[in-house]
Write a protein that holds these residues in place. Structure first.
Motif, PDB file in Angstrom:
ATOM      1  N   MET A 197      71.397  -5.201  25.080  1.00 55.86           N
ATOM      2  CA  MET A 197      72.767  -4.807  25.414  1.00 55.86           C
ATOM      3  C   MET A 197      73.442  -4.219  24.183  1.00 55.86           C
ATOM      4  SD  MET A 197      74.280  -7.897  27.709  1.00 55.86           S
ATOM      5  CE  MET A 197      73.342  -8.639  29.021  1.00 55.86           C
ATOM      6  N   GLU A 198      74.083  -3.080  24.368  1.00 56.31           N
ATOM      7  CA  GLU A 198      74.878  -2.487  23.295  1.00 56.31           C
ATOM      8  C   GLU A 198      76.052  -3.424  23.005  1.00 56.31           C
ATOM      9  OE1 GLU A 198      74.255   0.427  21.735  1.00 56.31           O
ATOM     10  OE2 GLU A 198      72.432   0.690  22.912  1.00 56.31           O
ATOM     11  N   GLU A 199      76.495  -3.442  21.767  1.00 53.14           N
ATOM     12  CA  GLU A 199      77.584  -4.342  21.377  1.00 53.14           C
ATOM     13  C   GLU A 199      78.851  -4.097  22.194  1.00 53.14           C
ATOM     14  OE1 GLU A 199      80.197  -5.595  17.458  1.00 53.14           O
ATOM     15  OE2 GLU A 199      78.308  -4.542  17.181  1.00 53.14           O
ATOM     16  N   GLU A 200      79.173  -2.812  22.437  1.00 53.95           N
ATOM     17  CA  GLU A 200      80.380  -2.488  23.206  1.00 53.95           C
ATOM     18  C   GLU A 200      80.281  -3.034  24.629  1.00 53.95           C
ATOM     19  OE1 GLU A 200      78.487   0.590  22.101  1.00 53.95           O
ATOM     20  OE2 GLU A 200      79.145  -0.178  20.171  1.00 53.95           O
ATOM     21  N   SER A 201      79.108  -2.907  25.232  1.00 50.42           N
ATOM     22  CA  SER A 201      78.898  -3.405  26.591  1.00 50.42           C
ATOM     23  C   SER A 201      78.980  -4.923  26.624  1.00 50.42           C
ATOM     24  CB  SER A 201      77.539  -2.961  27.140  1.00 50.42           C
ATOM     25  OG  SER A 201      77.472  -1.566  27.213  1.00 50.42           O
ATOM     26  N   ALA A 202      78.362  -5.564  25.656  1.00 51.76           N
ATOM     27  CA  ALA A 202      78.359  -7.021  25.595  1.00 51.76           C
ATOM     28  C   ALA A 202      79.778  -7.570  25.437  1.00 51.76           C
ATOM     29  CB  ALA A 202      77.476  -7.502  24.457  1.00 51.76           C
ATOM     30  N   GLN A 203      80.618  -6.861  24.705  1.00 50.19           N
ATOM     31  CA  GLN A 203      81.995  -7.318  24.495  1.00 50.19           C
ATOM     32  C   GLN A 203      82.834  -7.213  25.759  1.00 50.19           C
ATOM     33  OE1 GLN A 203      83.431  -5.105  21.135  1.00 50.19           O
ATOM     34  NE2 GLN A 203      82.379  -6.405  19.652  1.00 50.19           N
ATOM     35  N   SER A 204      82.407  -6.390  26.719  1.00 49.09           N
ATOM     36  CA  SER A 204      83.179  -6.222  27.946  1.00 49.09           C
ATOM     37  C   SER A 204      82.847  -7.279  28.989  1.00 49.09           C
ATOM     38  CB  SER A 204      82.943  -4.825  28.533  1.00 49.09           C
ATOM     39  OG  SER A 204      81.614  -4.728  29.029  1.00 49.09           O
ATOM     40  N   ILE A 205      81.876  -8.129  28.718  1.00 47.01           N
ATOM     41  CA  ILE A 205      81.468  -9.154  29.665  1.00 47.01           C
ATOM     42  C   ILE A 205      82.433 -10.335  29.574  1.00 47.01           C
ATOM     43  CG2 ILE A 205      79.665 -10.788  30.295  1.00 47.01           C
ATOM     44  CD1 ILE A 205      77.650  -8.842  29.074  1.00 47.01           C
ATOM     45  N   ALA A 206      83.076 -10.661  30.679  1.00 46.18           N
ATOM     46  CA  ALA A 206      83.991 -11.797  30.716  1.00 46.18           C
ATOM     47  C   ALA A 206      83.570 -12.833  31.755  1.00 46.18           C
ATOM     48  CB  ALA A 206      85.404 -11.320  31.011  1.00 46.18           C
ATOM     49  N   THR A 207      82.814 -12.387  32.766  1.00 47.93           N
ATOM     50  CA  THR A 207      82.405 -13.286  33.850  1.00 47.93           C
ATOM     51  C   THR A 207      80.897 -13.218  34.062  1.00 47.93           C
ATOM     52  OG1 THR A 207      82.600 -11.645  35.625  1.00 47.93           O
ATOM     53  CG2 THR A 207      84.603 -12.891  35.055  1.00 47.93           C
ATOM     54  N   VAL A 208      80.387 -14.172  34.817  1.00 48.77           N
ATOM     55  CA  VAL A 208      78.977 -14.169  35.196  1.00 48.77           C
ATOM     56  C   VAL A 208      78.657 -12.885  35.965  1.00 48.77           C
ATOM     57  CG1 VAL A 208      77.268 -15.313  36.667  1.00 48.77           C
ATOM     58  CG2 VAL A 208      78.765 -16.684  35.187  1.00 48.77           C
ATOM     59  N   GLN A 209      79.551 -12.480  36.856  1.00 51.02           N
ATOM     60  CA  GLN A 209      79.337 -11.260  37.648  1.00 51.02           C
ATOM     61  C   GLN A 209      79.264 -10.027  36.752  1.00 51.02           C
ATOM     62  OE1 GLN A 209      79.116 -11.172  41.253  1.00 51.02           O
ATOM     63  NE2 GLN A 209      78.224  -9.211  40.727  1.00 51.02           N
ATOM     64  N   ASP A 210      80.137  -9.940  35.754  1.00 51.28           N
ATOM     65  CA  ASP A 210      80.095  -8.820  34.800  1.00 51.28           C
ATOM     66  C   ASP A 210      78.726  -8.739  34.138  1.00 51.28           C
ATOM     67  OD1 ASP A 210      82.811  -8.356  35.286  1.00 51.28           O
ATOM     68  OD2 ASP A 210      83.473  -9.364  33.451  1.00 51.28           O
ATOM     69  N   ALA A 211      78.221  -9.898  33.704  1.00 56.89           N
ATOM     70  CA  ALA A 211      76.928  -9.940  33.028  1.00 56.89           C
ATOM     71  C   ALA A 211      75.806  -9.517  33.976  1.00 56.89           C
ATOM     72  CB  ALA A 211      76.660 -11.345  32.489  1.00 56.89           C
ATOM     73  N   ALA A 212      75.808 -10.039  35.207  1.00 60.95           N
ATOM     74  CA  ALA A 212      74.761  -9.717  36.182  1.00 60.95           C
ATOM     75  C   ALA A 212      74.784  -8.233  36.531  1.00 60.95           C
ATOM     76  CB  ALA A 212      74.928 -10.582  37.431  1.00 60.95           C
ATOM     77  N   ASP A 213      75.971  -7.676  36.714  1.00 59.26           N
ATOM     78  CA  ASP A 213      76.087  -6.240  37.025  1.00 59.26           C
ATOM     79  C   ASP A 213      75.553  -5.387  35.875  1.00 59.26           C
ATOM     80  OD1 ASP A 213      77.243  -6.844  39.472  1.00 59.26           O
ATOM     81  OD2 ASP A 213      79.296  -6.460  38.795  1.00 59.26           O
ATOM     82  N   LEU A 214      75.889  -5.745  34.645  1.00 57.50           N
ATOM     83  CA  LEU A 214      75.418  -5.003  33.478  1.00 57.50           C
ATOM     84  C   LEU A 214      73.899  -5.116  33.350  1.00 57.50           C
ATOM     85  CD1 LEU A 214      75.887  -3.321  30.951  1.00 57.50           C
ATOM     86  CD2 LEU A 214      76.385  -5.453  29.719  1.00 57.50           C
TER      87      LEU A 214
END
Length: 139
Positions: free
Chosen positions: A112-129
């Motif tokens: 995961m790119e650092e910018e993408s990882a920083q945008s993760i706030a929920t389990v759903q955000d992480a799963a979608d990414l």
């Protein structure tokens, strides 16, 4: 009324005209439903006439992410971890979030790119990414 057509990487929402103001947003069965109002506008920019929205991650991806988050944060069994669970609400600080991302990268064989990882706030955000990255890597 919006019309939906299937696409391999998501669903296409293409009503004739959309306003810039989103009136309602609700998660239903892992999909984020959004309602728009025309507000009397007739000449909206082309970018508002067609939106690309991605469908929610597979249930098995969400389950894996939930298990990793539960393990990493040592979440008690009586606390529910779902797609809507926010890392901060589960007690994660920034270091915990970095460790969760590292665990997800290892489990799914992704980076995961650092910018993408920083945008993760929920389990759903992480799963979608994760699914987006897996699809990108397989293409």
């Amino acid at each position: 009324m919006a019309s939906f057509t299937g696409a391999s990487s998501g669903c296409l929402l293409s009503p004739p005209q959309l306003s810039r103001q989103c009136l309602a947003s609700t998660r239903i069965s892992g999909l984020k439903m959004v309602s728009f109002s025309n507000s009397g506008r007739t000449n909206l920019p082309l970018s508002f006439r067609s939106l690309q929205i991605s469908c929610a991650a597979k249930p098995e991806t969400i389950d894996k992410v939930c298990n990793i988050v539960r393990k990493q944060l040592a979440v008690k069994d009586d606390i529910s971890v779902t797609g809507d669970s926010e890392f901060a609400a589960l007690g994660a600080d920034s270091l915990d979030t970095v460790e969760i991302v590292m665990g997800l990268e290892e489990e799914f064989g992704i980076t995961m790119e650092e910018e993408s990882a920083q945008s993760i706030a929920t389990v759903q955000d992480a799963a979608d990414l994760i699914e987006k990255l897996i699809e990108k890597n397989s293409a």
